[in-house]
Design an enzyme around this catalytic site. Structure first.
Site, short mmCIF file in Angstrom:
data_model
loop_
_atom_site.label_atom_id
_atom_site.label_comp_id
_atom_site.label_asym_id
_atom_site.label_seq_id
_atom_site.Cartn_x
_atom_site.Cartn_y
_atom_site.Cartn_z
N SER A 1 1.50 -9.73 -0.84
CA SER A 1 1.31 -8.21 -0.96
C SER A 1 1.69 -7.47 0.54
CB SER A 1 0.11 -7.85 -1.35
OG SER A 1 -1.09 -8.77 -0.68
N GLU B 1 -9.44 6.43 2.85
CA GLU B 1 -10.23 5.26 3.42
C GLU B 1 -9.16 4.21 3.83
OE1 GLU B 1 -9.54 5.61 0.36
OE2 GLU B 1 -9.03 3.62 0.04
N LYS C 1 0.78 -1.13 -0.14
CA LYS C 1 0.15 0.10 0.00
C LYS C 1 0.84 1.36 -0.02
CE LYS C 1 -4.26 -1.77 0.38
NZ LYS C 1 -4.99 -1.76 -0.87
C1 LIG Z 1 -1.72 -6.90 2.45
C2 LIG Z 1 -2.87 -6.48 1.83
N1 LIG Z 1 -3.10 -7.06 0.36
C3 LIG Z 1 -3.92 -6.98 -0.38
C4 LIG Z 1 -5.11 -5.99 0.15
C5 LIG Z 1 -6.39 -5.93 -1.01
O1 LIG Z 1 -5.96 -4.57 -1.47
P1 LIG Z 1 -5.65 -4.77 -3.15
O2 LIG Z 1 -6.42 -5.77 -4.01
O3 LIG Z 1 -6.15 -3.24 -3.75
O4 LIG Z 1 -4.13 -4.98 -3.40
C6 LIG Z 1 -5.07 -5.14 1.04
C7 LIG Z 1 -5.82 -4.25 1.41
O5 LIG Z 1 -5.90 -3.88 2.38
C8 LIG Z 1 -3.71 -5.57 1.77
O6 LIG Z 1 -3.70 -4.89 3.32
#
Ligand SMILES: Cc1ncc(COP(=O)(O)O)c(C=O)c1O
Lengths: 417, 245
Positions: free
Chosen positions: A380, A113, A91
């Site tokens: 992620s 948000e 993020k």
């Molecule tokens: C670690 C992590 N992965 C994925 C997401 C999902 O978001 P996005 O699909 O935008 O990557 C989030 C959202 O809070 C997250 O904290």
């Protein structure tokens, strides 16, 4: 209308657009111009790159999951350790880019948000670093279940505002931020956290997240790794699009997006927007696939991971899904928890619950592809933030005992003073 | 004379009370009824209307029932305008939504998140069905944008008197009045709202608008009523004062 060579495409096939009340037209038009200009400004890009290196800690490593690959006996699994970025998730790539943009635009205030709280934490950290006052809207339900993240945001000096409307989760936090922005846009930047919302947000978030895919190209080339498949989890879609986008042209690479299968396929038990679960709609300023009832009302969602339980999907991923370039699958709450354990034990890496959905899929894909092939999963986020959820799920009794002792300790301390 | 456009939400706080509310507004002599079809995620609305929409959905509002509600009120005086969000229109299909709205007796629609040039065919569909689309503009709407909107020849333009969302009171001064006059030069009839609560504010608008729109203030009166009968009485009084202003 779409032109893949332009940095702001707005529409991806039939998806995307800027479906907003007239009041938000001018700020979005302004944002588009400012973003395009900034991305051609070498000084802006240099500042962004330097802070990605020094503040975020990039590049994030690419780890060979040797033990898991051997255990499965299929394709070689690599993990892009995006969760090692500062504040624990991808993020911050976007939060930093937009934070610098806000500063460049002379906006004296940032609003955001957050669902799981990761975007809120990243934004709060960036705003602390850049010296911009920051307010984060967060559903009341999420404030309750993600207390550690609220604590961090406040420590960074952000104001966290619990949202009590609607389902009191991420989508309602987006609504509240849009409402704030409708009267504050003259001095405020809305720092949206995923690749969704009205144009230019999906384009902007993709560009700032594409650092993930660009690094991956370099890392695989350096090490002579040739990927056959890539796997990422999809909430709104920011980590997935940032991971995929720079490699989309390489048609030989299969790309797989994983949605939250939750606890079943009944309404309110999952967040599967692709694969027949969602309907084409216009919500929160953009056209995409949403979980809607036949009247167009937004339905409830569920996922063990707060970051995946959003009822819509970013328009570019919806388009890539419809055109067949990205395959979509789902992982259940249980599969995500199982995968979390596999990678913790085998690789010494704890995935965020969101990312563990991609982890669950990569175990399947590695088996399916077979030996001699290579699959890369985007972790992620790292799992530290989830300890209050995972510990409760995986070792309920031990965790309960611990929590009770903690409460007793706090109470004893209160009595003393 | 300044016409009054009264805003209300079917099934809020429940079906019988909302019918009585409509009857009170009609009996008070309002010129327009703006009937909001509640959407789960009304991003242009403030807390009062947002909460009312949530309640109405819990009380069983559906789009079909919304059209039934309109049908029950049509032909009893006021022009009926349906306000809603894109999701409800798109899900039913723009053409079908407009046909059903016209068949129920509505004369216009307001869909803030389907603005001119991102309207998904709403203007064409409405014209075919014999409905008028009322675009919404704000003081920060540029002259260029206003000309684009004027280009579709709207019969009415809804001028939000300030930026932001519905609900909080708006101070009327030289600036908003100049904005109304600027919008009026397009040739459209001007309806002005957002934060209008008192007869005094309606009087200030006189000469600058065709009609004044009152929303959250009426929703608050409706939400405070103890029974359908009490709702009729209190709303009738408040609405009459506004109509006579
Ligand atoms: C670690 C992590 N992965 C994925 C997401 C999902 O978001 P996005 O699909 O935008 O990557 C989030 C959202 O809070 C997250 O904290």
């Amino acid at each position: 209308m779409s032109d893949p060579d332009r940095i702001v495409q707005s529409f991806f096939g039939d998806f995307g657009g800027r479906y907003v009340a007239e009041v938000l037209r001018a700020p979005l038009d302004e944002l588009e111009v400012e973003f395009i200009t900034a991305m051609q400004d070498q000084e802006f890009l240099r500042l962004y790159r330097n802070l990605l290196r020094d503040f975020v800690g990039r590049p994030t490593p690419l780890l060979y999951a040797e033990n898991t690959s051997r255990e499965i006996g299929g394709a070689d699994i690599y993990i892009k350790l995006e969760g090692l970025a500062a504040t624990g998730a991808h993020k911050i790539n976007n939060a930093l880019g937009q934070g610098l943009l806000a500063k460049r635009m002379g906006k004296g205030r940032v609003i955001a948000e957050t669902g799981a709280g990761q975007h809120g934490v990243a934004t709060a950290a960036v705003c602390a670093k850049l010296g911009i006052p920051c307010r984060v809207y967060m559903g009341e339900v999420d404030v309750r279940r993600q207390r550690p993240n609220v604590f961090s945001m406040e420590l960074y000096g952000a104001e966290v505002v619990p949202v009590k409307t609607g389902s009191k989760t991420l989508k309602d936090a987006v609504n509240e931020a849009l409402r704030d922005w409708a009267s504050s846009f003259q001095d405020t930047h809305y720092l949206l956290g995923s690749a969704l919302g009205p144009s230019p947000f999906p384009d902007m978030v993709r560009e700032f997240q594409s650092v993930i895919g660009r690094e991956l190209i370099e890392q695989t080339q350096e090490r002579g790794i040739v990927p056959d498949a890539m796997v990422a989890c999809v909430g709104g879609g920011s980590n997935a699009i940032g991971f995929f986008a720079p490699l989309l042209e390489r048609r030989e690479i299969r790309m797989i997006g994983v949605e939250a299968g939750g606890r079943g396929s009944a309404t309110g038990d999952h967040a599967v927007r692709m694969e027949g679960g969602g309907r084409l709609g216009i919500v929160q300023g953009y056209k995409s696939m949403f979980l809607l009832d036949s009247d167009g009302q937004v339905q409830d969602t569920h996922s063990v991971s707060a970051g995946l339980d959003y009822p819509g999907i970013g328009p570019q991923l919806a388009y890539l899904g419809a055109s067949g370039r990205v395959e979509f699958t789902r992982a259940s709450d249980q599969e995500a928890l199982d995968a979390l354990r596999v990678f913790a034990r085998n690789e010494g890496v704890i995935f965020a619950l969101e990312s563990a959905h991609a982890g669950a899929q990569v175990l399947k894909t590695a088996k399916e592809l077979g030996p001699g092939k290579t699959v890369i999963v985007n972790m992620s986020g790292r799992g530290d933030k989830d300890i209050f959820i995972t510990a409760k799920e995986l070792t309920p009794q031990t965790w309960k005992d611990f929590m009770q002792r903690e409460v007793q300790e706090i109470e004893a301390k209160e009595k003393q003073s | 004379m300044t016409h009054l456009m009264a805003h209300m939400i079917p099934y809020f706080p429940d079906y019988p009370t909302s019918l009585e509310a409509a009857r009170a507004l009609i009996d008070a002599g309002v010129s327009f009824l703006e009937i909001q079809f509640p959407f789960s995620d009304p991003t242009a609305d403030g807390p009062t209307i947002e909460a009312a929409c949530t309640t109405a959905l819990a009380q069983g509002f559906s789009v079909d029932r919304g059209f039934e509600f309109v049908k029950a009120l049509a032909g009893r005086g006021p022009e009926i305008v349906i306000m809603t969000y894109a999701s409800l229109v798109i899900s039913r299909g723009v053409d079908r939504f407009c046909r059903d709205a016209a068949a129920a007796g509505a004369s216009g629609v307001i869909v803030p998140d389907l603005p001119v040039d991102s309207d998904e065919g709403l203007w064409n569909a409405a014209e075919k069905a014999g409905l008028t689309v009322i675009p919404v503009i704000v003081p920060t709407t540029s002259e260029e944008r206003l000309q684009k909107i004027a280009g579709v020849n709207p019969r009415y333009i809804y001028c939000a008197l300030r930026t932001g969302i519905t609900g909080t009171r708006t101070e009327l001064g030289a600036e908003n009045l100049a904005f109304l006059d600027r919008a009026g030069r397009t040739g459209a009839k001007i309806l002005a709202g957002f934060g209008i609560q008192s007869p005094e504010q309606v009087r200030t608008l006189k000469g600058h608008v065709h009609g004044a729109i009152v929303g959250s203030a009426l929703v608050r009166v409706i939400s405070q009523a103890a029974s359908p009968e009490a709702c009729y009485e209190s709303l009738l009084g408040v609405a009459q004062e506004l109509v006579r202003a």
